[in-house]
Write a protein that holds these residues in place. Structure first.
Motif, PDB file in Angstrom:
ATOM      1  N   LYS A   1       0.798  -1.085  -0.179  1.00  0.00           N
ATOM      2  CA  LYS A   1      -0.152  -0.007  -0.144  1.00  0.00           C
ATOM      3  C   LYS A   1       0.952   1.459  -0.128  1.00  0.00           C
ATOM      4  CE  LYS A   1      -3.648  -2.027   3.096  1.00  0.00           C
ATOM      5  NZ  LYS A   1      -4.236  -1.964   4.257  1.00  0.00           N
ATOM      6  N   TYR A   2       2.136   0.992   0.583  1.00  0.00           N
ATOM      7  CA  TYR A   2       3.143   2.073   0.817  1.00  0.00           C
ATOM      8  C   TYR A   2       4.291   2.298  -0.539  1.00  0.00           C
ATOM      9  CZ  TYR A   2       0.030   2.680   4.658  1.00  0.00           C
ATOM     10  OH  TYR A   2      -1.092   2.229   5.407  1.00  0.00           O
ATOM     11  N   SER A   3       5.333   3.713  -0.175  1.00  0.00           N
ATOM     12  CA  SER A   3       6.034   3.317  -1.095  1.00  0.00           C
ATOM     13  C   SER A   3       7.067   2.865  -0.150  1.00  0.00           C
ATOM     14  CB  SER A   3       6.017   5.215  -2.170  1.00  0.00           C
ATOM     15  OG  SER A   3       5.552   4.443  -2.971  1.00  0.00           O
ATOM     16  N   PHE A   4       8.419   2.651  -0.593  1.00  0.00           N
ATOM     17  CA  PHE A   4       9.164   2.693   0.855  1.00  0.00           C
ATOM     18  C   PHE A   4      10.407   3.586   0.642  1.00  0.00           C
ATOM     19  CE2 PHE A   4       7.501  -2.156  -0.613  1.00  0.00           C
ATOM     20  CZ  PHE A   4       7.027  -1.365   1.053  1.00  0.00           C
ATOM     21  N   ILE A   5      10.411   4.478   1.582  1.00  0.00           N
ATOM     22  CA  ILE A   5      11.884   5.350   1.764  1.00  0.00           C
ATOM     23  C   ILE A   5      11.662   5.630   3.114  1.00  0.00           C
ATOM     24  CG2 ILE A   5      10.571   7.093   1.374  1.00  0.00           C
ATOM     25  CD1 ILE A   5      12.551   8.765  -0.456  1.00  0.00           C
ATOM     26  N   GLY A   6      12.984   6.016   4.024  1.00  0.00           N
ATOM     27  CA  GLY A   6      13.122   6.220   5.041  1.00  0.00           C
ATOM     28  C   GLY A   6      13.211   7.918   5.110  1.00  0.00           C
ATOM     29  N   ALA A   7      12.526   8.313   6.129  1.00  0.00           N
ATOM     30  CA  ALA A   7      11.903   9.824   5.904  1.00  0.00           C
ATOM     31  C   ALA A   7      11.657  10.116   7.318  1.00  0.00           C
ATOM     32  CB  ALA A   7      10.784  10.358   5.161  1.00  0.00           C
ATOM     33  N   PHE A   8      13.043  10.618   8.152  1.00  0.00           N
ATOM     34  CA  PHE A   8      12.750  10.588  10.133  1.00  0.00           C
ATOM     35  C   PHE A   8      13.693  12.162  10.035  1.00  0.00           C
ATOM     36  CE2 PHE A   8      16.476   8.438   9.042  1.00  0.00           C
ATOM     37  CZ  PHE A   8      17.288   9.003   9.556  1.00  0.00           C
ATOM     38  N   ASP A   9      12.416  12.735  11.012  1.00  0.00           N
ATOM     39  CA  ASP A   9      13.245  14.347  12.167  1.00  0.00           C
ATOM     40  C   ASP A   9      14.243  13.589  12.861  1.00  0.00           C
ATOM     41  OD1 ASP A   9      13.376  16.673  12.473  1.00  0.00           O
ATOM     42  OD2 ASP A   9      11.483  16.664  13.980  1.00  0.00           O
ATOM     43  N   ASP A  10      15.528  14.245  12.261  1.00  0.00           N
ATOM     44  CA  ASP A  10      16.439  14.000  13.118  1.00  0.00           C
ATOM     45  C   ASP A  10      16.601  15.316  13.718  1.00  0.00           C
ATOM     46  OD1 ASP A  10      19.174  13.530  14.305  1.00  0.00           O
ATOM     47  OD2 ASP A  10      19.877  13.032  12.529  1.00  0.00           O
TER      48      ASP A  10
ATOM     49  N   ILE B   1       6.238  16.036   2.668  1.00  0.00           N
ATOM     50  CA  ILE B   1       5.639  17.324   2.036  1.00  0.00           C
ATOM     51  C   ILE B   1       4.065  16.959   1.655  1.00  0.00           C
ATOM     52  CG2 ILE B   1       5.128  19.779   1.421  1.00  0.00           C
ATOM     53  CD1 ILE B   1       8.203  20.037   2.173  1.00  0.00           C
ATOM     54  N   GLN B   2       4.125  16.058   0.240  1.00  0.00           N
ATOM     55  CA  GLN B   2       3.484  16.119  -0.978  1.00  0.00           C
ATOM     56  C   GLN B   2       3.080  14.969  -0.823  1.00  0.00           C
ATOM     57  OE1 GLN B   2       3.000  18.728  -2.853  1.00  0.00           O
ATOM     58  NE2 GLN B   2       4.249  18.466  -4.664  1.00  0.00           N
ATOM     59  N   ALA B   3       2.770  13.910  -0.046  1.00  0.00           N
ATOM     60  CA  ALA B   3       2.025  12.462   0.171  1.00  0.00           C
ATOM     61  C   ALA B   3       2.828  11.740   1.616  1.00  0.00           C
ATOM     62  CB  ALA B   3       2.386  11.910  -1.489  1.00  0.00           C
ATOM     63  N   ALA B   4       3.200  12.487   2.394  1.00  0.00           N
ATOM     64  CA  ALA B   4       2.878  11.881   3.708  1.00  0.00           C
ATOM     65  C   ALA B   4       2.826  10.503   3.823  1.00  0.00           C
ATOM     66  CB  ALA B   4       2.989  12.989   4.930  1.00  0.00           C
ATOM     67  N   LYS B   5       1.207  10.473   3.342  1.00  0.00           N
ATOM     68  CA  LYS B   5       0.421   9.378   4.108  1.00  0.00           C
ATOM     69  C   LYS B   5       0.799   7.964   3.144  1.00  0.00           C
ATOM     70  CE  LYS B   5      -3.588  11.604   6.183  1.00  0.00           C
ATOM     71  NZ  LYS B   5      -5.079  12.100   6.099  1.00  0.00           N
ATOM     72  N   LEU B   6       1.490   7.931   1.855  1.00  0.00           N
ATOM     73  CA  LEU B   6       1.970   7.378   1.015  1.00  0.00           C
ATOM     74  C   LEU B   6       2.937   6.497   1.224  1.00  0.00           C
ATOM     75  CD1 LEU B   6       0.654   8.618  -2.548  1.00  0.00           C
ATOM     76  CD2 LEU B   6      -0.761   7.090  -0.897  1.00  0.00           C
ATOM     77  N   LEU B   7       3.732   6.820   2.629  1.00  0.00           N
ATOM     78  CA  LEU B   7       4.984   6.348   2.660  1.00  0.00           C
ATOM     79  C   LEU B   7       5.229   5.546   4.172  1.00  0.00           C
ATOM     80  CD1 LEU B   7       6.990   9.947   2.566  1.00  0.00           C
ATOM     81  CD2 LEU B   7       6.571   8.227   0.768  1.00  0.00           C
TER      82      LEU B   7
ATOM     83  N   TYR C   1       4.412  -4.499   7.181  1.00  0.00           N
ATOM     84  CA  TYR C   1       3.834  -4.317   5.938  1.00  0.00           C
ATOM     85  C   TYR C   1       2.562  -3.959   5.939  1.00  0.00           C
ATOM     86  CZ  TYR C   1       3.402  -5.861   1.416  1.00  0.00           C
ATOM     87  OH  TYR C   1       3.926  -6.580   0.149  1.00  0.00           O
ATOM     88  N   ASN C   2       2.168  -3.585   4.916  1.00  0.00           N
ATOM     89  CA  ASN C   2       1.017  -2.946   4.792  1.00  0.00           C
ATOM     90  C   ASN C   2      -0.194  -3.247   6.316  1.00  0.00           C
ATOM     91  OD1 ASN C   2       0.826  -2.844   2.079  1.00  0.00           O
ATOM     92  ND2 ASN C   2       0.214  -4.507   1.920  1.00  0.00           N
ATOM     93  N   ASP C   3       0.339  -2.198   6.999  1.00  0.00           N
ATOM     94  CA  ASP C   3       0.084  -2.236   8.668  1.00  0.00           C
ATOM     95  C   ASP C   3      -0.055  -3.208   9.506  1.00  0.00           C
ATOM     96  OD1 ASP C   3      -0.711   0.484   7.394  1.00  0.00           O
ATOM     97  OD2 ASP C   3      -2.114  -0.471   7.102  1.00  0.00           O
ATOM     98  N   ARG C   4       1.237  -4.818   9.134  1.00  0.00           N
ATOM     99  CA  ARG C   4       0.605  -5.923  10.046  1.00  0.00           C
ATOM    100  C   ARG C   4       2.039  -5.896  10.151  1.00  0.00           C
ATOM    101  NH1 ARG C   4      -3.671 -10.085   7.444  1.00  0.00           N
ATOM    102  NH2 ARG C   4      -5.234  -8.529   7.958  1.00  0.00           N
ATOM    103  N   PRO C   5       2.231  -7.073  10.866  1.00  0.00           N
ATOM    104  CA  PRO C   5       4.235  -6.895  11.198  1.00  0.00           C
ATOM    105  C   PRO C   5       4.345  -8.163  10.731  1.00  0.00           C
ATOM    106  CG  PRO C   5       2.609  -6.912  13.224  1.00  0.00           C
ATOM    107  CD  PRO C   5       1.636  -6.854  12.345  1.00  0.00           C
ATOM    108  N   SER C   6       5.833  -7.808   9.977  1.00  0.00           N
ATOM    109  CA  SER C   6       6.546  -8.845   9.295  1.00  0.00           C
ATOM    110  C   SER C   6       7.619  -8.839   9.048  1.00  0.00           C
ATOM    111  CB  SER C   6       6.011  -7.995   7.469  1.00  0.00           C
ATOM    112  OG  SER C   6       6.939  -8.767   6.419  1.00  0.00           O
ATOM    113  N   SER C   7       8.038 -10.456   9.432  1.00  0.00           N
ATOM    114  CA  SER C   7       9.207 -10.303   9.431  1.00  0.00           C
ATOM    115  C   SER C   7      10.162 -10.903   8.494  1.00  0.00           C
ATOM    116  CB  SER C   7       9.505 -11.836   9.641  1.00  0.00           C
ATOM    117  OG  SER C   7       9.430 -12.965   8.636  1.00  0.00           O
ATOM    118  N   ILE C   8       9.783 -10.185   6.660  1.00  0.00           N
ATOM    119  CA  ILE C   8      10.349 -10.357   5.518  1.00  0.00           C
ATOM    120  C   ILE C   8      10.495  -8.544   5.924  1.00  0.00           C
ATOM    121  CG2 ILE C   8      10.405  -9.652   3.258  1.00  0.00           C
ATOM    122  CD1 ILE C   8       8.901 -12.361   3.333  1.00  0.00           C
ATOM    123  N   CYS C   9      11.583  -7.426   5.952  1.00  0.00           N
ATOM    124  CA  CYS C   9      11.637  -6.515   5.930  1.00  0.00           C
ATOM    125  C   CYS C   9      12.635  -6.158   4.974  1.00  0.00           C
ATOM    126  CB  CYS C   9      12.320  -6.325   7.493  1.00  0.00           C
ATOM    127  SG  CYS C   9      11.406  -6.302   8.741  1.00  0.00           S
ATOM    128  N   PHE C  10      13.883  -6.615   4.803  1.00  0.00           N
ATOM    129  CA  PHE C  10      14.745  -6.421   3.043  1.00  0.00           C
ATOM    130  C   PHE C  10      14.403  -6.733   2.335  1.00  0.00           C
ATOM    131  CE2 PHE C  10      16.174  -5.382   7.415  1.00  0.00           C
ATOM    132  CZ  PHE C  10      16.293  -3.713   7.616  1.00  0.00           C
TER     133      PHE C  10
END
Length: 378
Positions: free
Chosen positions: A219-228, A298-304, A345-354
């Protein structure tokens, strides 16, 4: 007088007899010429093909522009990736997006694998094995230094997949230019729905089927985006970024992303945020670490998904992640990369992360090929 008449008549009779003989000779010569031409034409068609004969009779005038006459013209992927468009023209062309979401043709969804590299792809044999048997489900694009001349064989999946490129320097705007250039070229193929950015040191961690379905069903695109809040995050913010970007919107993350078509178009059509980053984010502000995470937040936070699916090891310290060579590639090492992870993953816990991992040196190729079937599934 009578004798003169007889002499003249005889002369005319002889002349009339000579004329038919000359006509007959000309006719015979003409028939011989036609026969010779026919024999030569048959010989040329048999040994050189019909086109070599027909071509000579075609008119010299040819239309300058091929007018698109069917939908196939717009949906057919380009066989030759090389073009003469400038970056400005390319980004404009790539920003085209249909307003009607339902396609009027059978669309097979593809993933665009985009390799950002200085030159060769030393791990290409591993990727060749990964892609084998899945033609039509992926596209490949390679951005290398302009001076590099690829020498892949015609049977390789990487054959003629280089795009028009320019110099890209780590941490500078030119690196983001290269990534946007890759996205823009990949967007020209309407069947590409997901876009994966890779380096020459990346490897796939699962077989093609697993990665394909994992990405397409997300459901989401994969990119790290955090406030440091530290010096390497907000400490790189320039107050003159406002009002387009304020400090609470400033994000940091990895440049290695996996995004869908909607977000890819956001990136190539952006003329608001990118000029600000190009002007104000210079070392020690690294554009590739901040532009994509900030702009997409800024453009699509809910899609990340706000995480990367490319594994790296920062445990050795320094400005770059660890690089792994021949001696590092063991069964225990691969088990460590593949196991022991937990994510959402898709709002559920997953063991496949990479799904991908970096950085691997050229010397890692041989042991990776030996262990790939048992541990990576291909």
């Amino acid at each position: 007088m009578e004798e003169g008449k007889d002499s003249t008549a005889t002369s005319r009779t002889n002349q009339y007899r000579v004329l038919p003989q000359r006509l007959l000779q000309l006719l015979v010569l003409f028939l011989i010429f036609c026969t010779a031409f026919l024999v030569i034409s048959i010989y040329m068609i048999r040994y050189f093909g019909v086109h070599s004969v027909v071509t000579a009779t075609q008119p010299s005038f040819q239309p300058c522009i091929e007018e698109p006459t069917s939908l196939e013209h717009w949906i057919r992927p380009q066989a030759n990736l090389l073009h003469t468009m400038t970056d400005k023209e390319l980004l404009w062309r790539a920003s085209f997006s249909p307003r009607i979401k339902k396609y009027p043709f059978t669309r097979v969804t593809k993933i665009a694998f985009m390799f950002l590299t200085k030159g060769p792809l030393p791990l290409a044999p591993l990727w060749e094995r990964f892609f084998k048997g899945h033609k039509g489900l992926y596209s490949i694009y390679i951005h290398s230094l302009p001076s590099y001349q690829a020498n892949f064989s015609s049977s390789s999946v990487f054959y003629r997949r280089q795009i028009p490129s320019q110099i890209a320097e780590w941490g500078k705007t030119s690196m983001c230019d290269a990534e946007r250039r890759l996205l823009a070229n990949a967007l020209l193929d309407v069947s590409n729905e997901w876009f994966v950015l890779l380096s020459e040191s990346c490897i796939p961690l699962y077989n093609f089927g697993v990665i394909y379905h994992y990405i397409l069903k997300s459901k989401y695109s994969f990119i790290g985006a955090f406030d440091d809040p530290g010096p390497y995050g907000r400490g790189r913010y320039n107050k003159y970024m406002a009002p387009e970007v304020n400090i609470t919107q400033w994000r940091k993350g990895s440049q290695w992303f996996e995004i869908n078509r909607r977000l890819a178009i956001y990136i190539v059509e952006d003329t608001t945020f990118y000029p600000k980053f190009a002007e104000l984010c210079k070392p020690a502000c690294y554009v590739d670490e901040h532009y994509f995470p900030t702009m997409l937040t800024i453009q699509a936070a809910k899609l990340l998904a706000n995480r990367s699916i490319t594994w790296v090891d920062w445990s050795r310290g320094g400005p770059h992640p660890a690089t792994f060579g021949r001696t590092d590639i063991t069964e225990e090492f691969l088990k460590r990369i593949l196991g022991g992870h937990s994510c959402i993953y898709n709002d559920r816990p997953s063991s496949i992360c990479f799904l991908f991992a970096r950085k691997f040196a050229p010397s890692a190729l041989e042991p990776l090929l030996m262990l790939a079937q048992d541990f990576l599934g291909f």
